[in-house]
Enzyme design. Structure first.
Site: not given
Length: 251
Positions: A39, A92-94
């Protein structure tokens, strides 16, 4: 005969890593099997989080009450469109969670962001540190005439494992905790009933927290609709209403 020794400098192991994004002053660590995603502007702590070392329970850090922002702990004062409602979900991861909700008929807008933490105006780096107590969430705006809150809950339960504390797969940290954050007493009631119903279907204890929605901090621009815009490989995934294509969580 004497041989002249030659010293050959070994290349740094980090020279083998392609760095498509800028990581200020820090080399990249080894990738875990499912942390190939980089990221933008993410510090080394987020990598340690992925490997299970960076995240800690909020109870491991003594919290000075003077450092807790009353704004961050206050209600979400943003207003949805007239006739529409908000709901917040942490699963969790959006990235993947947002795409799942983008596809739901009656959902008019989705945003990813941070909530339930101590710090005002947190950055992704703050959240990844494991010290701010924020959760990665999707704030869903929906038309209750076209989409019920129960439908949103169905997507929530189907999208993640609600029995793993502060973890979804290889993503480890308090920011990945399971949570439903309600705006109205009716949403709270429906969420509690839904959780009870789900618990009867599972043989492990559900750890999902159900709490009043707090201040929502919109995540950085590059996180918004990340998978629909292409993800890490540049192949956009469909956000078309009713789409049932499998979601590639990291692109």
């Amino acid at each position: 005969m004497l041989l002249k020794s030659t010293t050959i400098a070994a290349p740094s192991i980090f020279s083998f890593f392609k760095q498509p994004f800028s990581i200020p002053k820090l080399p990249l660590p080894f990738n875990s099997p499912r942390t190939l995603t980089l990221r933008p502007s993410t510090p080394i702590m987020s990598w340690l989080n992925k490997l299970g070392f960076g995240a800690r329970s909020p109870t491991e850090f003594p919290v000075d009450s003077s450092s807790i922002s009353p704004i961050a702990q206050g209600p979400d004062e943003d207003k949805p469109f007239p006739g529409e409602e908000f709901a917040q979900f942490g699963a969790g991861c959006f990235w993947g969670v947002e795409l799942a909700y983008q596809r739901v008929p009656g959902v008019t807008k989705t945003e990813v962001g941070y909530t339930q933490g101590y710090l005002h105006n947190p950055t992704y780096e703050d959240v990844c540190s494991g010290t701010s107590n924020h959760s990665e969430v999707v704030r869903v705006q929906y038309d209750p005439k076209e989409c019920s809150f129960e439908t949103l809950l169905d997507v929530f339960w189907a999208r993640h494992d609600p029995t793993t504390l502060n973890r979804q797969g290889g993503d480890v940290g308090t920011q990945y905790r399971s949570g439903i954050y309600f705006y109205t007493p009716e949403q709270e009631k429906v969420a509690l009933e839904s959780k009870e119903k789900q618990q009867k279907l599972l043989n492990r204890n559900i750890v999902t927290e159900i709490l009043p929605a707090k201040k929502f901090y919109r995540a950085e621009k590059y996180h918004q609709q990340y998978l629909a815009k292409g993800g890490r490989f540049g192949f956009g995934q469909s956000a078309e209403k009713g789409c049932n294509d499998p979601i590639r969580c990291y692109g």
